[in-house]
Design a protein around this motif. Structure first.
Motif, short mmCIF file in Angstrom:
data_model
loop_
_atom_site.label_atom_id
_atom_site.label_comp_id
_atom_site.label_asym_id
_atom_site.label_seq_id
_atom_site.Cartn_x
_atom_site.Cartn_y
_atom_site.Cartn_z
N SER A 269 0.70 -1.39 -0.04
CA SER A 269 0.03 0.07 0.17
C SER A 269 0.87 1.13 0.02
O SER A 269 0.36 2.18 -0.59
CB SER A 269 -1.09 0.05 1.28
OG SER A 269 -1.71 -1.23 1.12
N LEU A 270 1.95 1.28 0.86
CA LEU A 270 2.85 2.57 0.82
C LEU A 270 3.41 2.49 -0.54
O LEU A 270 3.85 3.74 -1.11
CB LEU A 270 4.04 2.22 1.81
CG LEU A 270 4.91 3.16 2.34
CD1 LEU A 270 5.30 2.98 3.69
CD2 LEU A 270 6.14 3.36 1.50
N GLY A 271 3.55 1.64 -1.26
CA GLY A 271 4.14 1.52 -2.69
C GLY A 271 3.46 2.15 -3.65
O GLY A 271 3.90 2.97 -4.29
N LEU A 272 2.14 2.16 -3.26
CA LEU A 272 1.20 2.85 -4.09
C LEU A 272 1.20 4.26 -3.95
O LEU A 272 0.94 5.19 -5.13
CB LEU A 272 -0.43 2.34 -3.98
CG LEU A 272 -0.73 0.81 -4.12
CD1 LEU A 272 -1.92 0.54 -3.56
CD2 LEU A 272 -0.75 0.69 -5.82
N LEU A 273 1.60 4.75 -2.84
CA LEU A 273 1.67 6.04 -2.45
C LEU A 273 2.84 6.91 -3.31
O LEU A 273 2.77 7.98 -3.80
CB LEU A 273 1.82 6.38 -1.11
CG LEU A 273 0.64 5.85 -0.14
CD1 LEU A 273 1.18 6.07 1.31
CD2 LEU A 273 -0.60 6.69 -0.48
N VAL A 274 3.62 6.16 -3.36
CA VAL A 274 4.91 6.74 -4.03
C VAL A 274 5.30 6.32 -5.51
O VAL A 274 6.17 6.63 -6.20
CB VAL A 274 6.22 6.45 -3.19
CG1 VAL A 274 6.15 6.92 -1.85
CG2 VAL A 274 6.28 4.80 -3.21
N ALA A 275 4.24 5.44 -6.06
CA ALA A 275 4.47 5.06 -7.61
C ALA A 275 4.34 6.00 -8.21
O ALA A 275 3.49 7.09 -8.11
CB ALA A 275 3.31 3.80 -7.73
N ASP A 276 4.68 5.85 -9.58
CA ASP A 276 4.54 6.84 -10.73
C ASP A 276 3.37 6.41 -11.69
O ASP A 276 3.31 5.32 -11.61
CB ASP A 276 6.09 7.22 -11.55
CG ASP A 276 7.04 7.36 -10.57
OD1 ASP A 276 6.94 8.23 -9.81
OD2 ASP A 276 8.24 6.86 -10.88
N THR A 277 2.94 7.23 -12.40
CA THR A 277 1.99 7.02 -13.68
C THR A 277 2.57 6.70 -14.80
O THR A 277 3.85 7.11 -15.04
CB THR A 277 1.02 8.00 -13.79
OG1 THR A 277 0.41 8.41 -12.73
CG2 THR A 277 -0.22 7.77 -14.70
N GLU A 278 2.40 5.44 -15.29
CA GLU A 278 3.09 4.74 -16.42
C GLU A 278 2.47 4.44 -17.61
O GLU A 278 1.35 4.03 -17.32
CB GLU A 278 4.18 3.62 -15.92
CG GLU A 278 4.85 3.00 -16.81
CD GLU A 278 5.52 1.92 -16.37
OE1 GLU A 278 5.62 0.68 -16.69
OE2 GLU A 278 6.34 2.14 -15.29
N ARG A 279 2.80 4.66 -18.74
CA ARG A 279 2.21 4.21 -20.17
C ARG A 279 3.31 3.43 -20.85
O ARG A 279 4.39 3.82 -20.91
CB ARG A 279 1.76 5.37 -20.88
CG ARG A 279 0.46 6.15 -20.21
CD ARG A 279 -0.84 5.49 -20.56
NE ARG A 279 -1.90 6.04 -20.21
CZ ARG A 279 -2.97 5.96 -20.35
NH1 ARG A 279 -3.33 5.13 -21.31
NH2 ARG A 279 -4.11 6.72 -19.63
N ASN A 280 2.76 2.17 -21.55
CA ASN A 280 3.61 1.66 -22.31
C ASN A 280 3.43 1.35 -23.63
O ASN A 280 2.16 1.12 -23.94
CB ASN A 280 4.31 0.10 -21.66
CG ASN A 280 4.89 0.07 -20.45
OD1 ASN A 280 6.10 0.24 -20.35
ND2 ASN A 280 4.22 0.13 -19.29
N GLU A 281 4.11 1.54 -24.78
CA GLU A 281 3.89 1.47 -26.08
C GLU A 281 4.77 0.52 -26.69
O GLU A 281 6.08 0.64 -26.25
CB GLU A 281 3.44 2.81 -27.13
CG GLU A 281 2.49 3.65 -26.40
CD GLU A 281 1.07 2.99 -26.88
OE1 GLU A 281 1.06 2.21 -27.84
OE2 GLU A 281 0.26 3.54 -26.20
N VAL A 282 4.24 -0.48 -27.61
CA VAL A 282 5.29 -1.46 -28.28
C VAL A 282 4.67 -1.58 -29.71
O VAL A 282 3.61 -1.38 -30.18
CB VAL A 282 5.06 -2.84 -27.91
CG1 VAL A 282 3.70 -3.27 -27.65
CG2 VAL A 282 6.29 -3.78 -28.30
N ALA A 283 5.63 -1.59 -30.77
CA ALA A 283 5.55 -1.68 -32.10
C ALA A 283 6.57 -2.80 -32.55
O ALA A 283 7.73 -2.86 -32.29
CB ALA A 283 5.76 -0.61 -32.89
#
Length: 699
Positions: A506-520
């Motif tokens: 739960s603590l990890g959720l507080l300090v996590a970053d928003t992330e997006r991944n794309e692949v081709a």
């Protein structure tokens, strides 16, 4: 069903000021931790509430806000780690799913790959496809290997198929045309017709989930996405409704398997990205802690109520696998254990998992051997010592019997403990073994330690890494109880137990970053550097369009040697794409291949498989901001009798009682949310970030 963004789930909304609440669901407990605008940290731990796990999240969230004196309207972001997707697969209760594919490829899911998780077990059978054969349909179309249409999709045929699907009561559809990664619009056209004709059905196009070659893996990924889609959409919708009923209208973000947050609206479209949601949050917290402590190699060890998990973090980065398997009893990302589940091609932190947790059932087989797990008592009825009606002996019962756990309460006093029920549950096992109850409990503890070494070795020695060169960071409700013994078994000299270890995910959720991944996928038209640069620019544009211009962008390449089946991912340096940058990436690939497999080839053998872009929007909260000394649990320091190789009186301390000078074991350190065991021969101290640091002597 074409899921639209849930209310308040727009990307970037989480950055507004106010309370941030992280909620992680486990098999036994639901953990919630809230971070106030002035740095207040308020934890809560409640029993999980299956089958409607969202009820526990809402209850715990309102509880921490009430304890903090905060108004629900003051919550700026709800951050969530959930097992709803993986549970749908493990329990085989997902949607009634159909697959639409090219004529002649109806049995791709059935054929799969020639891999077995257990080579000599003749009784093993392949997992049943998530879409049964009678629900796999063919279209008279074909995309050739060169990307030509021969022939194109007939929309009248698709409309007729939609009527047939409606009559079959189908709830979800995965559209997976042969070679659709070369002509994605053709597959999307089929999906759009089905969405229009079947508005209540969840429709997935494989190119929107995994736009890569190898039709089996792509079809499997899309099928898993469709299978769990309705369950995830329904769960998140109900959770949002429950939170809003309590006055919490903050955006809801969910932890992805790759270790970054994603807005709930995007999750409903690609729920396959959150299969390892809960475990990834804990690894993310360990990653941040490793950076803070400047540790070059860390084994993250997470033991909860149902399973124990391990992951390796090197130089501040966890291993992220491009594909793994779900189902088959557990999720795996390594070749030796593959073949038991359903392949999924989305980024996921490489987490090894074994069925040993606090709620794991202790048993004796027909040959008289002692076993721990994989069956679990869960939260209902739970371990026998909880007094909730459970009668089967579990590891928690063994720990109470051994004196390691408080004989009165757990989870800050919210769970009452009944030692007599623990002993009663263990008695039949002890009788079968011909031993007394404490000796049986100690045997179960040692069996659990032995089984957990498998998970650690899977992410270290099986990858060419020596576990003795790493530091172990232990968390989870049961992790600190077993970490020191596990570390000694592996030759690891130092164990770190952070603050709030039982709520560390739960603590990890507080300090996590928003992330997006794309692949081709790499295609022949990308052979030149200008074309590669243009494709990277396209992927980057997609990421920044979702995250905004402040996003940090990383480029990566999937490389392999010619003729290989699997590839390794390597980083591409920042800057203008040049032959020098590509040469540096190839050099990294050679080095990683040598370290992982013991050999390397030449540049002329290297093949480019996929181009990847990862965008990260920093969350704005530093781990150091939340590493505060927790309030003392109920009760003063004392002692109790514990069973190790011998039975000894063992001091029981609070975290605040430890100082910079090491204290020799045996001793027990009790927090509100977890108990740390320091065995004889080890010592413990508290560092400047309030971590408990356990060190084994050379002897």
């Amino acid at each position: 069903m074409h899921p639209s963004p849930l209310p308040g789930s727009e990307p970037g909304a989480e950055s507004r000021p106010g309370w941030r609440v992280g909620a992680d669901i486990g098999g036994t407990f639901t953990d919630v931790i809230a971070l106030g605008p002035d740095g207040e940290v308020v934890p809560a731990k409640v029993l999980s509430t299956p089958p409607d796990y969202g009820t526990g999240v809402v209850t715990a969230t309102t509880g921490v806000l009430e304890a903090a004196g905060a108004e629900p309207s003051g919550v700026a972001a709800m951050l969530h780690g959930t097992t709803v997707a993986t549970n749908a697969i493990l329990e085989m209760n997902g949607a009634r799913t159909a697959v639409v594919t090219t004529r002649g490829f109806r049995d791709v899911l059935e054929l799969g790959r020639l891999r077995r998780p257990v080579l000599y077990d003749l009784s093993w059978v392949k997992p049943v496809p998530l879409a049964r054969r009678r629900h796999r349909y063919e279209l008279a179309q074909r995309i050739t290997s060169q990307g030509h249409l021969d022939p194109a999709v007939d929309e009248d045929e698709v409309r007729a198929l939609a009527e047939r699907l409606a009559g079959e009561g189908i709830e979800a559809v995965a559209v997976c045309l042969l070679n659709s990664h070369l002509r994605p619009d053709e597959e999307r056209r089929v999906a759009e017709v089905l969405r229009t004709r079947l508005p209540a059905v969840y429709v997935t196009a494989s190119v929107d989930i995994s736009p890569q070659p190898q039709e089996f893996e792509r079809t499997s990924t899309a099928t898993v996405n469709a299978y769990v889609g309705p369950a995830v959409h329904g769960y998140l919708t109900r959770l949002e409704s429950g939170l809003r009923t309590e006055g919490i209208d903050a955006p809801l973000l969910v932890m992805q398997s790759s270790g970054g947050l994603l807005d709930a609206g995007s999750v409903t479209r690609r729920p396959v990205q959150i299969i390892e949601s809960g475990p990834a949050a804990g690894v993310t917290a360990v990653q941040k802690l490793a950076g803070l402590l400047e540790l070059p190699a860390v084994v993250a060890f997470d033991m909860g109520g149902t399973t124990a998990k391990a992951s390796l973090i090197e130089h501040g980065e966890p291993f992220v696998s491009a594909d793994y398997e779900v189902g088959g009893g557990m999720n795996v990302a390594r070749g030796l254990g593959s073949g038991a589940g359903y392949p999924v091609r989305t980024p996921s932190i490489d987490i090894a998992e074994v069925g040993s947790g606090g709620g794991s059932v202790i048993s004796v087989d027909a040959a008289g051997a002692l076993h721990v797990g994989p069956d679990s008592a869960g939260s209902r009825p739970g371990p026998a010592c909880y007094g909730g009606g459970g009668e089967l002996p579990t590891l928690t019962d063994a720990n109470v019997t051994l004196g390691y756990l408080s004989p009165e309460t757990l989870a800050g006093g919210h769970v009452a403990i009944h030692p007599e029920l623990a002993a009663k549950a263990l008695a039949p096992v002890a009788e079968r073994l011909g031993r007394d109850v404490p000796d049986t409990a100690r045997g179960a503890y040692e069996v659990a330690v032995s089984s957990m070494t498998t998970a650690v070795k899977a992410v270290t020695s099986e990858r060419g890494r020596d576990p003795r060169e790493a530091t172990m960071v232990a968390f989870g409700g049961a992790g600190p109880l077993y970490a020191a013994a596990l570390a000694r078994e592996l030759g690891i000299s130092t164990v770190v137990v952070p603050v709030h270890p039982g709520l560390f995910s739960s603590l990890g959720l507080l300090v996590a970053d928003t992330e997006r991944n794309e692949v081709a996928p790499y295609r022949t038209e990308l052979a030149g550097i200008p074309a590669l640069a243009e494709e990277f620019a396209t992927l980057t544009a997609r990421v920044t369009a979702e995250l905004g211009p402040a996003a940090l962008v990383e480029r990566m390449l999937d490389l392999r040697y010619r003729g290989q089946r699997f590839e390794l991912r390597v980083r591409l340096d920042d800057g203008e794409l040049t032959e020098q940058l590509l040469a540096a990436a190839r050099a990294r690939f050679h080095a990683e291949h040598e370290r992982t497999y013991g050999r390397a080839g030449g540049d002329d053998l290297v093949e480019l498989v996929n181009l990847r872009v990862r965008g990260v929007l920093p969350g704005g909260v530093s781990l150091q901001d939340v590493l505060r000394l927790p309030g003392d649990p109920a009760g003063a320091p004392g002692s109790r009798v514990c069973r190790f190789a011998a039975t000894v009186s063992t001091p029981v301390l609070r975290r605040a009682d430890l100082g910079a000078e090491p204290v020799a074991g045996p001793l027990i350190v009790e927090d509100m949310d977890a108990t740390t065991l320091v065995p004889p021969g080890a010592s413990a101290r508290r560092d400047r970030f309030h971590n408990i640091v356990i060190h084994w002597s050379a002897a």
